[in-house]
Design an enzyme around this catalytic site. Structure first.
Site, PDB file in Angstrom:
ATOM      1  N   LYS A 118      11.898   3.982  -0.925  1.00 53.52           N
ATOM      2  CA  LYS A 118      12.597   2.927  -0.181  1.00 53.52           C
ATOM      3  C   LYS A 118      13.228   3.500   1.084  1.00 53.52           C
ATOM      4  O   LYS A 118      13.200   2.871   2.139  1.00 53.52           O
ATOM      5  CB  LYS A 118      13.700   2.302  -1.026  1.00 53.52           C
ATOM      6  N   LYS A 201      -3.914   7.605  -6.908  1.00 53.72           N
ATOM      7  CA  LYS A 201      -3.460   6.397  -7.583  1.00 53.72           C
ATOM      8  C   LYS A 201      -4.042   5.144  -6.938  1.00 53.72           C
ATOM      9  O   LYS A 201      -4.023   4.998  -5.714  1.00 53.72           O
ATOM     10  CB  LYS A 201      -1.928   6.336  -7.504  1.00 53.72           C
ATOM     11  N   LYS A 204      -1.716  -1.558  -5.520  1.00 55.18           N
ATOM     12  CA  LYS A 204      -1.756  -2.805  -4.768  1.00 55.18           C
ATOM     13  C   LYS A 204      -1.432  -2.570  -3.301  1.00 55.18           C
ATOM     14  O   LYS A 204      -2.136  -2.980  -2.412  1.00 55.18           O
ATOM     15  CB  LYS A 204      -0.661  -3.716  -5.333  1.00 55.18           C
TER      16      LYS A 204
END
Ligand code: TRP
Ligand code: SF4
Length: 336
Positions: A118, A201, A204
């Site tokens: 973040k 990985k 999305k």
């Protein structure tokens, strides 16, 4: 003999992709045969990250339910429910929040990684970290314990969350008397699934995923763009399938022609375009039964709604029994 309870959860933030399927969900289909299985659509947890995007979470709940039913989650064997419709989870979260220090939450490796990501996105200020986000491991402990989950099928990245849950249970039982069940992780042996771009990985947000709901044209386009052995230029150049994502997916979906793919690739007897075309055909074949079931559920949204309502009602009964026991242990059961 009573079946053991397993509980797992998934955040509704979009459609399932092959990474979810091979990394976790395929395993749930097997587990539902043996265990009393609860699968939570964790919309409250999804909102900790997406509180300013409620449409995304809302639209993903039923889409995710359809994905899960299409791959073979059987509502007669597994209880599929929506987290926000179980207020007992929110109550437990409040009670457990006294049992966890802020420092401990900040040390949780999963949370730590997410905070780091973040900060990379929003800068160093740290202002983007909300109380709710920092506390989601507490809410996840409530998810698990509300249903007396003994086994929690998760990937390795979730182990710190499970450890945190065990600590909360331990502390609760120590202070208020033995009430809660200490859960254990049930690790699936399937590991992380790599992305079309060769990334470790499939994700999305990484733009390297094949979704179970992708149509044929999309699958074609994605596979044609998949990363192959970069050293292979001409059709008859021998190549190394072990560094090729096309080969990786041939293997993943169980192409019975895999030995030929490997030997022809190594011998320079196979062109990448033909190899990709073969994968496209096999991938479409692989996804076909899933997409047929999806069509059925998309045509009958009322069936999906009923499954979610029934699952949520059943889950709620279990959770309300747990909250009764918890309140009794905490001595806040005033009128009974
Ligand atoms: N945190 C999990 C994930 O991101 C989802 C989840 C929510 C979960 N509640 C859970 C997993 C309870 C296991 C048990 O994938
Ligand atoms: Fe990959 Fe197939 Fe090309 Fe070999 S021939 S590099 S396996 S796409």
């Amino acid at each position: 003999m009573q079946k053991q309870t397993i509980l797992t959860g998934i955040r509704p933030t979009g459609h399932l992709h092959l990474g979810h399927y091979f990394g976790a969900c395929q395993n749930w289909i097997k587990l539902q045969e043996k265990f009393d299985t609860y699968i939570e659509i964790a919309d409250v947890q999804a909102l900790t990250d997406n509180f300013n995007n409620p449409e995304k979470v809302r639209n993903s709940v039923k889409a995710l339910a359809i994905d899960l039913l299409s791959i073979g989650i059987d509502p007669n064997k597994a209880t599929l429910f929506i987290q926000s419709m179980i207020p007992e989870i929110a109550e437990l979260t409040v009670f457990y929040s006294n049992l966890v220090t802020i420092a401990r939450l900040e040390r949780n490796p999963t949370v730590k990684t997410e905070i780091k990501q973040k900060k990379e996105l929003f800068g160093e200020s740290g202002e983007s970290i909300t109380y709710g986000f920092l506390g989601y491991p507490v809410s996840q402990a409530a998810d698990i314990t509300a249903f007396k989950g003994k086994l929690v099928p998760v990937g390795e990245d979730q182990l710190p969350l499970l450890e945190q849950c065990r600590e909360i249970v331990h502390k609760f039982n120590n202070i208020y008397g033995k009430t809660l069940i200490e859960p254990e992780a049930y690790l699936s042996n399937s590991s992380r699934i790599k992305g079309l771009d060769g990334n470790e990985k499939m994700g999305k947000s990484l733009g390297n995923a094949i979704f179970l709901a992708d149509d044929e044209a999309t699958i074609k386009k994605k596979i044609m763009g998949a990363v192959t052995d970069p050293e292979k230029i001409k059709i008859d150049d021998p190549a190394n399938p072990d560094i090729c994502m096309v080969y990786y997916y041939h293997k993943l979906i169980g192409n019975d022609n895999i030995k030929t793919v490997c030997s022809e690739c190594k011998a320079g007897k196979r062109g990448c375009v033909a190899c990709k075309k073969e994968l496209i055909t096999k991938m479409i074949e692989f996804l076909k039964p899933i997409s047929e079931k999806r069509k059925y559920y998309e045509k009958h949204p009322e069936i999906v709604d009923q499954i979610l309502k029934d699952g949520t009602n059943k889950a709620r009964q279990v959770a309300s029994q747990t909250i009764k026991e918890v309140k009794q242990s905490m001595k806040i059961n005033y009128f009974n």
